[in-house]
Design an enzyme around this catalytic site. Structure first.
Site, mmCIF file in Angstrom:
data_model
loop_
_atom_site.group_PDB
_atom_site.id
_atom_site.type_symbol
_atom_site.label_atom_id
_atom_site.label_comp_id
_atom_site.label_asym_id
_atom_site.label_seq_id
_atom_site.Cartn_x
_atom_site.Cartn_y
_atom_site.Cartn_z
ATOM 1 N N LYS A 16 43.038 31.611 -21.191
ATOM 2 C CA LYS A 16 43.537 32.993 -21.190
ATOM 3 C C LYS A 16 45.014 33.055 -20.773
ATOM 4 C CE LYS A 16 40.518 34.396 -18.143
ATOM 5 N NZ LYS A 16 39.893 33.072 -17.915
ATOM 6 N N ARG A 91 36.045 41.477 -14.880
ATOM 7 C CA ARG A 91 35.249 40.274 -14.646
ATOM 8 C C ARG A 91 33.765 40.603 -14.494
ATOM 9 N NH1 ARG A 91 39.471 36.485 -13.748
ATOM 10 N NH2 ARG A 91 38.628 34.734 -12.592
ATOM 11 N N ARG A 130 44.424 20.807 -14.750
ATOM 12 C CA ARG A 130 45.431 21.884 -14.854
ATOM 13 C C ARG A 130 46.486 21.782 -13.752
ATOM 14 N NH1 ARG A 130 43.584 28.060 -15.230
ATOM 15 N NH2 ARG A 130 42.543 27.624 -13.253
ATOM 16 N N ARG A 163 46.058 24.155 -8.343
ATOM 17 C CA ARG A 163 45.434 25.229 -7.566
ATOM 18 C C ARG A 163 44.328 24.663 -6.684
ATOM 19 N NH1 ARG A 163 44.163 29.908 -11.974
ATOM 20 N NH2 ARG A 163 42.377 30.121 -10.582
ATOM 21 N N ARG A 174 32.841 28.273 -9.079
ATOM 22 C CA ARG A 174 33.387 29.371 -9.899
ATOM 23 C C ARG A 174 32.564 29.543 -11.169
ATOM 24 N NH1 ARG A 174 39.081 27.160 -10.663
ATOM 25 N NH2 ARG A 174 39.629 29.024 -11.839
HETATM 26 P P1 ADP Z 1 42.463 30.378 -17.898
HETATM 27 O O1 ADP Z 1 43.696 31.253 -17.690
HETATM 28 O O2 ADP Z 1 41.517 30.969 -18.899
HETATM 29 O O3 ADP Z 1 41.782 29.999 -16.625
HETATM 30 P P2 ADP Z 1 44.431 28.341 -18.685
HETATM 31 O O4 ADP Z 1 45.250 29.044 -19.717
HETATM 32 O O5 ADP Z 1 45.046 28.162 -17.350
HETATM 33 O O6 ADP Z 1 42.962 29.029 -18.564
HETATM 34 O O7 ADP Z 1 44.012 26.924 -19.300
HETATM 35 C C1 ADP Z 1 43.228 26.007 -18.549
HETATM 36 C C2 ADP Z 1 43.741 24.584 -18.800
HETATM 37 O O8 ADP Z 1 43.433 24.192 -20.134
HETATM 38 C C3 ADP Z 1 45.258 24.430 -18.630
HETATM 39 O O9 ADP Z 1 45.496 23.166 -18.048
HETATM 40 C C4 ADP Z 1 45.777 24.485 -20.082
HETATM 41 O O10 ADP Z 1 46.988 23.740 -20.231
HETATM 42 C C5 ADP Z 1 44.636 23.869 -20.862
HETATM 43 N N1 ADP Z 1 44.445 24.461 -22.208
HETATM 44 C C6 ADP Z 1 44.600 25.762 -22.554
HETATM 45 N N2 ADP Z 1 44.293 25.961 -23.853
HETATM 46 C C7 ADP Z 1 43.935 24.738 -24.345
HETATM 47 C C8 ADP Z 1 43.507 24.274 -25.639
HETATM 48 N N3 ADP Z 1 43.369 25.108 -26.693
HETATM 49 N N4 ADP Z 1 43.208 22.966 -25.758
HETATM 50 C C9 ADP Z 1 43.320 22.114 -24.713
HETATM 51 N N5 ADP Z 1 43.724 22.483 -23.488
HETATM 52 C C10 ADP Z 1 44.032 23.775 -23.294
HETATM 53 P P1 AMP Z 2 41.918 33.390 -12.222
HETATM 54 O O1 AMP Z 2 43.354 33.065 -11.982
HETATM 55 O O2 AMP Z 2 41.742 34.475 -13.246
HETATM 56 O O3 AMP Z 2 41.090 32.159 -12.486
HETATM 57 O O4 AMP Z 2 41.382 34.031 -10.853
HETATM 58 C C1 AMP Z 2 41.386 33.292 -9.654
HETATM 59 C C2 AMP Z 2 40.450 33.953 -8.642
HETATM 60 O O5 AMP Z 2 40.953 35.278 -8.334
HETATM 61 C C3 AMP Z 2 39.022 34.186 -9.131
HETATM 62 O O6 AMP Z 2 38.189 33.040 -8.974
HETATM 63 C C4 AMP Z 2 38.597 35.341 -8.221
HETATM 64 O O7 AMP Z 2 38.313 34.887 -6.898
HETATM 65 C C5 AMP Z 2 39.871 36.178 -8.159
HETATM 66 N N1 AMP Z 2 39.915 37.189 -9.258
HETATM 67 C C6 AMP Z 2 40.776 37.219 -10.299
HETATM 68 N N2 AMP Z 2 40.532 38.285 -11.076
HETATM 69 C C7 AMP Z 2 39.488 38.944 -10.518
HETATM 70 C C8 AMP Z 2 38.746 40.118 -10.868
HETATM 71 N N3 AMP Z 2 39.029 40.847 -11.968
HETATM 72 N N4 AMP Z 2 37.727 40.486 -10.052
HETATM 73 C C9 AMP Z 2 37.437 39.795 -8.937
HETATM 74 N N5 AMP Z 2 38.071 38.669 -8.568
HETATM 75 C C10 AMP Z 2 39.095 38.245 -9.343
#
Ligand code: ADP
Ligand code: AMP
Length: 223
Positions: A16, A91, A130, A163, A174
């Site tokens: 995302k 969420r 990541r 992270r 998670r």
């Molecule tokens: P989210 O915001 O949904 O938690 P991220 O955008 O941070 O996910 O992506 C999670 C990890 O996967 C990051 O390390 C990113 O570089 C990698 N990633 C994202 N999209 C792809 C893809 N299409 N193929 C392979 N790796 C990806």
């Molecule tokens: P994310 O960066 O989206 O993976 O979010 C990291 C953490 O922030 C999650 O695991 C939750 O603990 C908190 N968080 C983010 N967005 C929300 C949401 N919409 N509702 C509740 N907790 C959230």
């Protein structure tokens, strides 16, 4: 009048944040990521950050009241008027319903909810590898999206870090705690006939193409 509202759905690690940064730039939408807002609050040591940190460290969702107040404060900023791309909100169904109601009161609605679908087994590898940048949260991956210079963000030059909630034990927590609620949110938008599923196991640029097509079909906005 409110601009377009796009809700990007996907499990933790689905891509995302990666896609939201590309799409917000190409479509001129404000990228609003609740996870980024919480991480900024934790970094700044604000009362909100202190409340959120425990939940985030355990891989749980932060309580709805706190999350919703924070989101609406962000949406009140002027740049949200050009249209918003939500990443990480809603969420759960309660958050989705609050969002629908708030938008309806302002004459708006969720235009499209693209769902980046990735098999659960792949999420663990994505989160474990990541790295994100300190300045703006730009995401990288040690195998699939390496920075040009190790440890440095291509976009803004800031340091990359892992992270704390991407440690293996927290990743499991998670996924265990959040995937059920994601299913309900997906069902919510399917019921409202705005869901558009995109195969998130493709390379990043192919996923972007799928998302742009879904958003264009719903809003007319071209990337
Ligand atoms: P989210 O915001 O949904 O938690 P991220 O955008 O941070 O996910 O992506 C999670 C990890 O996967 C990051 O390390 C990113 O570089 C990698 N990633 C994202 N999209 C792809 C893809 N299409 N193929 C392979 N790796 C990806
Ligand atoms: P994310 O960066 O989206 O993976 O979010 C990291 C953490 O922030 C999650 O695991 C939750 O603990 C908190 N968080 C983010 N967005 C929300 C949401 N919409 N509702 C509740 N907790 C959230």
């Amino acid at each position: 009048m409110i601009g377009n509202v796009v809700v990007l759905l996907g499990a933790p690690g689905a891509g995302k944040g990666t896609q939201a940064q590309i799409l917000s730039e190409r479509l001129g939408l404000a990228h609003v990521a609740t996870g980024d807002l919480f991480r900024a609050a934790v970094r700044d040591g604000t009362p909100l950050g202190l409340t959120a940190k425990g939940y985030m460290d355990r891989g749980e969702l932060v309580p709805d009241s706190v999350t919703i107040d924070m989101l609406f404060e962000r949406l009140a900023r002027p740049d949200a008027a050009k249209g918003i791309l939500l990443d990480g909100f809603p969420r759960n169904t309660a958050q989705a319903e609050v969002l629908d109601k708030a938008l309806a009161e302002r004459g708006g609605k969720v235009d499209v909810a693209p769902y980046i679908e990735v098999p659960e087994a792949d999420l663990v590898a994505r989160l474990g590898g990541r790295w994100i940048c300190r300045a703006q949260g730009h995401p990288y991956h040690e195998q699939t999206k390496k920075p040009l210079v190790p440890g440095v963000c291509d976009v803004d030059g800031s340091e990359l870090y892992q992270r704390t909630d991407d440690q293996p034990a927290t990743v499991q927590a998670r996924l265990r705690q959040q995937l059920g609620a994601l299913d309900q949110v997906v069902g919510h938008y399917r019921g409202h006939e705005v869901l558009a599923t995109v195969d998130g196991s493709q390379p990043i640029d192919r996923v972007t193409d799928g998302l742009l097509a879904a958003i264009a079909a719903a809003t007319g906005r071209q990337g």
